[in-house]
Write a protein that holds these residues in place. Structure first.
Motif, PDB file in Angstrom:
ATOM      1  N   GLN A   1       0.886  -1.264  -0.049  1.00 62.07           N
ATOM      2  CA  GLN A   1       0.004   0.004  -0.064  1.00 62.07           C
ATOM      3  C   GLN A   1       0.910   1.268   0.138  1.00 62.07           C
TER       4      GLN A   1
ATOM      5  N   THR B   1       1.449   4.850  -3.469  1.00 64.42           N
ATOM      6  CA  THR B   1       1.419   6.280  -3.320  1.00 64.42           C
ATOM      7  C   THR B   1       2.110   6.960  -4.661  1.00 64.42           C
TER       8      THR B   1
ATOM      9  N   ALA C   1      -9.586   7.129   2.832  1.00 64.22           N
ATOM     10  CA  ALA C   1      -8.387   6.627   2.830  1.00 64.22           C
ATOM     11  C   ALA C   1      -8.388   5.240   3.683  1.00 64.22           C
TER      12      ALA C   1
ATOM     13  N   PHE D   1      -9.935   2.531   1.650  1.00 64.12           N
ATOM     14  CA  PHE D   1      -9.091   1.779   0.470  1.00 64.12           C
ATOM     15  C   PHE D   1      -7.948   0.999   1.385  1.00 64.12           C
ATOM     16  N   ALA D   2      -7.819   1.266   2.607  1.00 66.40           N
ATOM     17  CA  ALA D   2      -6.712   0.412   3.367  1.00 66.40           C
ATOM     18  C   ALA D   2      -7.534  -0.840   3.736  1.00 66.40           C
TER      19      ALA D   2
ATOM     20  N   SER E   1     -15.757   2.954  -1.107  1.00 62.65           N
ATOM     21  CA  SER E   1     -14.478   3.972  -0.964  1.00 62.65           C
ATOM     22  C   SER E   1     -14.439   4.618  -2.597  1.00 62.65           C
TER      23      SER E   1
ATOM     24  N   LEU F   1      -5.391  11.220   1.536  1.00 60.44           N
ATOM     25  CA  LEU F   1      -5.536   9.822   0.737  1.00 60.44           C
ATOM     26  C   LEU F   1      -4.218   9.066   0.785  1.00 60.44           C
TER      27      LEU F   1
ATOM     28  N   ASP G   1      -4.108   6.140   3.649  1.00 62.31           N
ATOM     29  CA  ASP G   1      -4.128   4.935   3.168  1.00 62.31           C
ATOM     30  C   ASP G   1      -2.758   4.161   3.445  1.00 62.31           C
TER      31      ASP G   1
ATOM     32  N   SER H   1      -2.503   1.206   6.415  1.00 62.98           N
ATOM     33  CA  SER H   1      -2.247  -0.103   5.811  1.00 62.98           C
ATOM     34  C   SER H   1      -0.935  -0.641   6.853  1.00 62.98           C
TER      35      SER H   1
END
Length: 232
Positions: free
Chosen positions: A22, A26, A115, A118-119, A155, A175, A179, A183
């Motif tokens: 994760q 980025t 975020a 998504f995690a 999400s 975000l 995330d 994570s």
């Protein structure tokens, strides 16, 4: 492209720690900048390239210092409710607070809530793949895949609301870092992954700060935001 990205993410989660996969994602902003420069035939400019290099350096430094490793393939029984209930509560609070805000503040708050989703989507997907020992065809037999689809779609919808709420410069750091950081926490608490802390906490925090700084500048680039160039 979203489907291909999802398949690639699943393959990465099946073979590596959540605390590695994760944070590496980025780099989306970096590839957005490069692709936009090619498509629109406009050079990013010195400041954008500087932010590009700073973000790459910050991410490399964080992964090198934290050195995520180990971990189990599946989440031990009973850990999901303990992690999910606080996350749902925080997401609801952020959503309620975000509705009362405007502009950049609203984008940042809603970006943080997105975020979280998504995690957890990535963690659910990793747990599902571990449950079936990487056999993708058996995923429909696990509850994790249905939860991942539900949380992932929610999400994605929240992301659209976030992007409409304010500038990328406000929402993207929340975000991206939200995330990545959550994570890492989920990797440690759910999958028993290991990261180096101790005296390395300060340089790790500095590397995350560098990522945040670069993320803000990249999201302000006209190639990413879609706005006309202003001294970029």
């Amino acid at each position: 492209m979203l489907v291909l990205s999802g398949v690639a993410q699943a393959a990465a989660l099946a073979t590596g720690p959540l605390a590695v996969v994760q944070p590496v994602m980025t780099t989306e902003l970096l590839f957005t900048l490069v692709l936009a420069a090619v498509v629109f035939r406009r050079p990013p400019g010195a400041r954008a390239w500087g932010a590009f290099l700073a973000m790459a350096a910050g991410l490399a430094a964080f992964l090198l210092l934290a050195a995520p490793s180990g971990g189990t393939e599946t989440v031990p029984p009973g850990r999901w409710p303990v992690s999910a209930m606080p996350a749902v509560a925080v997401s609801v609070v952020l959503g309620v607070v975000g509705r009362g805000l405007r502009g950049s503040a609203r984008a940042a708050v809603l970006g943080s809530a997105t975020a979280i989703g998504f995690a957890f989507t990535a963690a659910l997907l990793k747990d599902g793949l571990g449950t079936v020992s990487g056999r993708v065809g058996a995923l429909p037999t696990t509850w994790q895949i249905y939860a991942a689809v539900a949380v992932g779609l929610g999400s994605f919808l929240a992301l659209q609301v976030t992007l409409r709420s304010g500038s990328l410069a406000a929402s993207q750091p929340a975000l991206t870092l939200g995330d990545a950081l959550l994570s890492v926490i989920l990797g440690v608490t759910l999958f028993e992954e290991r990261i180096e802390l101790g005296l390395l906490v300060l340089p790790e925090a500095a590397s995350l700060g560098l990522i945040a700084y670069a993320c803000v500048h990249l999201s302000r680039s006209p190639l990413v935001s879609g706005k006309e160039a202003q001294r970029w």
